[in-house]
Design a protein around this motif. Structure first.
Motif, PDB file in Angstrom:
ATOM      1  N   THR A  85       0.839  -1.203   0.000  1.00  0.00           N
ATOM      2  CA  THR A  85       0.000   0.000   0.000  1.00  0.00           C
ATOM      3  C   THR A  85       0.874   1.254   0.000  1.00  0.00           C
ATOM      4  O   THR A  85       0.582   2.232  -0.714  1.00  0.00           O
ATOM      5  N   LEU A  86       1.947   1.264   0.779  1.00  0.00           N
ATOM      6  CA  LEU A  86       2.870   2.405   0.774  1.00  0.00           C
ATOM      7  C   LEU A  86       3.466   2.615  -0.612  1.00  0.00           C
ATOM      8  O   LEU A  86       3.644   3.760  -1.057  1.00  0.00           O
ATOM      9  N   ILE A  87       3.777   1.526  -1.292  1.00  0.00           N
ATOM     10  CA  ILE A  87       4.317   1.634  -2.652  1.00  0.00           C
ATOM     11  C   ILE A  87       3.274   2.254  -3.570  1.00  0.00           C
ATOM     12  O   ILE A  87       3.576   3.181  -4.350  1.00  0.00           O
ATOM     13  N   GLU A  88       2.051   1.765  -3.480  1.00  0.00           N
ATOM     14  CA  GLU A  88       0.965   2.294  -4.322  1.00  0.00           C
ATOM     15  C   GLU A  88       0.711   3.764  -4.050  1.00  0.00           C
ATOM     16  O   GLU A  88       0.303   4.516  -4.951  1.00  0.00           O
ATOM     17  N   GLU A  89       0.950   4.200  -2.828  1.00  0.00           N
ATOM     18  CA  GLU A  89       0.741   5.610  -2.473  1.00  0.00           C
ATOM     19  C   GLU A  89       1.918   6.494  -2.858  1.00  0.00           C
ATOM     20  O   GLU A  89       1.901   7.703  -2.600  1.00  0.00           O
ATOM     21  N   GLY A  90       2.958   5.922  -3.458  1.00  0.00           N
ATOM     22  CA  GLY A  90       4.100   6.708  -3.919  1.00  0.00           C
ATOM     23  C   GLY A  90       5.108   7.049  -2.852  1.00  0.00           C
ATOM     24  O   GLY A  90       5.968   7.911  -3.068  1.00  0.00           O
ATOM     25  N   LEU A  91       5.059   6.364  -1.714  1.00  0.00           N
ATOM     26  CA  LEU A  91       5.961   6.670  -0.603  1.00  0.00           C
ATOM     27  C   LEU A  91       7.247   5.851  -0.636  1.00  0.00           C
ATOM     28  O   LEU A  91       8.165   6.108   0.155  1.00  0.00           O
ATOM     29  N   ILE A  92       7.328   4.878  -1.526  1.00  0.00           N
ATOM     30  CA  ILE A  92       8.502   4.026  -1.674  1.00  0.00           C
ATOM     31  C   ILE A  92       8.940   4.074  -3.130  1.00  0.00           C
ATOM     32  O   ILE A  92       8.160   3.763  -4.034  1.00  0.00           O
ATOM     33  N   ASP A  93      10.189   4.462  -3.373  1.00  0.00           N
ATOM     34  CA  ASP A  93      10.692   4.551  -4.739  1.00  0.00           C
ATOM     35  C   ASP A  93      11.077   3.175  -5.272  1.00  0.00           C
ATOM     36  O   ASP A  93      11.482   2.280  -4.521  1.00  0.00           O
ATOM     37  N   ALA A  94      10.974   3.023  -6.592  1.00  0.00           N
ATOM     38  CA  ALA A  94      11.367   1.785  -7.255  1.00  0.00           C
ATOM     39  C   ALA A  94      12.901   1.681  -7.320  1.00  0.00           C
ATOM     40  O   ALA A  94      13.582   2.702  -7.445  1.00  0.00           O
ATOM     41  N   PRO A  95      13.418   0.463  -7.261  1.00  0.00           N
ATOM     42  CA  PRO A  95      12.708  -0.778  -6.945  1.00  0.00           C
ATOM     43  C   PRO A  95      12.534  -0.930  -5.442  1.00  0.00           C
ATOM     44  O   PRO A  95      13.465  -0.648  -4.679  1.00  0.00           O
ATOM     45  N   PRO A  96      11.366  -1.360  -4.992  1.00  0.00           N
ATOM     46  CA  PRO A  96      11.212  -1.577  -3.554  1.00  0.00           C
ATOM     47  C   PRO A  96      12.070  -2.748  -3.086  1.00  0.00           C
ATOM     48  O   PRO A  96      12.300  -3.705  -3.832  1.00  0.00           O
ATOM     49  N   LEU A  97      12.544  -2.652  -1.848  1.00  0.00           N
ATOM     50  CA  LEU A  97      13.381  -3.689  -1.256  1.00  0.00           C
ATOM     51  C   LEU A  97      12.648  -4.272  -0.047  1.00  0.00           C
ATOM     52  O   LEU A  97      12.374  -3.548   0.912  1.00  0.00           O
ATOM     53  N   PHE A  98      12.355  -5.566  -0.102  1.00  0.00           N
ATOM     54  CA  PHE A  98      11.659  -6.260   0.979  1.00  0.00           C
ATOM     55  C   PHE A  98      12.619  -7.195   1.701  1.00  0.00           C
ATOM     56  O   PHE A  98      13.455  -7.849   1.080  1.00  0.00           O
ATOM     57  N   GLN A  99      12.483  -7.272   3.017  1.00  0.00           N
ATOM     58  CA  GLN A  99      13.170  -8.274   3.829  1.00  0.00           C
ATOM     59  C   GLN A  99      12.086  -9.098   4.518  1.00  0.00           C
ATOM     60  O   GLN A  99      11.347  -8.572   5.369  1.00  0.00           O
ATOM     61  N   LEU A 100      11.961 -10.363   4.146  1.00  0.00           N
ATOM     62  CA  LEU A 100      10.942 -11.244   4.700  1.00  0.00           C
ATOM     63  C   LEU A 100      11.537 -11.943   5.916  1.00  0.00           C
ATOM     64  O   LEU A 100      12.409 -12.805   5.794  1.00  0.00           O
ATOM     65  N   CYS A 101      11.059 -11.565   7.104  1.00  0.00           N
ATOM     66  CA  CYS A 101      11.650 -11.963   8.381  1.00  0.00           C
ATOM     67  C   CYS A 101      10.830 -13.111   8.961  1.00  0.00           C
ATOM     68  O   CYS A 101       9.655 -12.937   9.287  1.00  0.00           O
ATOM     69  N   MET A 102      11.440 -14.271   9.107  1.00  0.00           N
ATOM     70  CA  MET A 102      10.698 -15.489   9.429  1.00  0.00           C
ATOM     71  C   MET A 102      11.147 -16.079  10.762  1.00  0.00           C
ATOM     72  O   MET A 102      12.331 -16.078  11.097  1.00  0.00           O
ATOM     73  N   GLY A 103      10.169 -16.587  11.496  1.00  0.00           N
ATOM     74  CA  GLY A 103      10.462 -17.326  12.707  1.00  0.00           C
ATOM     75  C   GLY A 103      10.507 -16.496  13.969  1.00  0.00           C
ATOM     76  O   GLY A 103      10.812 -17.035  15.045  1.00  0.00           O
ATOM     77  N   ILE A 104      10.200 -15.193  13.892  1.00  0.00           N
ATOM     78  CA  ILE A 104      10.219 -14.348  15.082  1.00  0.00           C
ATOM     79  C   ILE A 104       8.855 -14.475  15.771  1.00  0.00           C
ATOM     80  O   ILE A 104       7.828 -14.150  15.173  1.00  0.00           O
ATOM     81  N   PRO A 105       8.812 -14.957  17.012  1.00  0.00           N
ATOM     82  CA  PRO A 105       7.518 -15.061  17.702  1.00  0.00           C
ATOM     83  C   PRO A 105       6.921 -13.669  17.927  1.00  0.00           C
ATOM     84  O   PRO A 105       7.617 -12.797  18.426  1.00  0.00           O
ATOM     85  N   TYR A 106       5.684 -13.376  17.572  1.00  0.00           N
ATOM     86  CA  TYR A 106       4.743 -14.234  16.882  1.00  0.00           C
ATOM     87  C   TYR A 106       4.380 -13.633  15.532  1.00  0.00           C
ATOM     88  O   TYR A 106       3.266 -13.167  15.323  1.00  0.00           O
TER      89      TYR A 106
END
Length: 305
Positions: free
Chosen positions: A185-206
């Protein structure tokens, strides 16, 4: 949707090393860096081992706990930049979101609370202009008890806008699928410039569990053109390098997320990076240099000045 391909040939895998974090790990391993000198030395060690990016927290010199002290960040970044070692600097901007509630009176914050607004999480970013800073994309029940991490949609909008104004690349830290929805949604609103960078953080409770099928689902949810990485904590860290690389992502290791190279064998940051490099190369991937990382992530010159 078909899985994304493994990176191979000319496709470069960025290795990030998360050096120290803010967790209660200092007493669990002698290798966890605490002082600016130790953190900078660990960053240089990781870069020499093959990390293109170093993710930096700082710690209070007396307690070893995580800190937001700009002077500590200034010292670490100066040492890294003056070392002559080329590495992309990624500063956390996630500190300042901790809320711990009283058991009897939930409206009363207790010891451990460090909750500030979006702009007050960014003074070190404003002064030091790193290549990258993190943006934690939502609130989360953080472990057991009454601890929460608070990052509301409007906090994120304010933080994203300020980071964009500074010319720094936000790393969108995603701890669950709803946070991924909010980040897009932030990307769609123009608040994040291309290319967006995602960090998918796994295993942190919860948050999102370290489940390869869930990682595939989250990868399938990413917007077109996104750059992404993923990590998992603890014993899942090194196997997760393979999971992320096989799905076409970048990878992260480091003592922020895991203290061991093998069962009972405590690691250094350099050793974890070396192992990640070997895993990626054994799968047929190529390791990105800092220059490759800057090109892939579209980092602005102003952020590296």
């Amino acid at each position: 949707m078909n899985p994304r391909p493994v990176r191979a040939g000319n496709d470069k895998v960025i290795v990030t090393c998360a050096l120290t974090g803010a967790g209660d790990t200092v007493g669990k391993s002698e290798h966890v860096p605490v002082t600016p000198e130790q953190i900078a030395a660990s960053a240089i060690e990781a870069a020499n081992a093959g990390a293109a990016v170093v993710h930096i927290h700082v710690r209070d010199l007396d307690t070893g706990q995580g800190s937001r002290d700009v002077a500590l960040y200034r010292d670490v970044v100066r040492r890294v930049r003056e070392s002559g070692v080329d590495v992309v600097v990624n500063l956390t901007a996630g500190m300042g979101g901790d809320l711990v509630l009283d058991d009897e009176d939930p409206l009363k914050p207790v010891d451990g609370t460090d909750l500030v607004n979006a702009h007050d999480r960014l003074p070190h970013v404003e002064e030091l202009l790193p290549d990258i800073c993190t943006l934690d994309c939502g609130s989360l029940n953080f472990g057991e008890g009454h601890q929460l991490y608070v990052s509301t949609p409007d906090m994120l909008r304010a933080g994203a806008k300020r980071i964009q104004e500074l010319g720094v690349k936000p790393e969108l830290e995603i701890f669950d699928t709803g946070q991924l929805w909010l980040a897009t949604t932030l990307i769609e609103e123009g608040l994040i410039d291309a290319p967006p960078l995602f960090q998918l953080c796994m295993g942190i409770p919860y948050g999102a569990p370290a489940n390869p099928e869930l990682l595939q689902t989250m990868v399938n949810m990413l917007p077109d053109g996104a750059q992404w990485a993923s990590f998992a904590i603890g014993r899942n860290q090194l196997p997760w390098v393979a999971h992320a690389a096989l799905l076409g992502g970048h990878v992260r290791v480091g003592l922020e997320d895991n203290l061991y190279l093998a069962k009972g064998v405590k690691a250094t940051n350099g050793q974890l990076v070396e192992r990640a490099v070997r895993i990626v190369e054994d799968l047929g991937g190529a390791i990105a240099s800092p220059a490759d990382a800057r090109e892939l992530l579209g980092l602005r010159e102003a952020a590296r000045a």
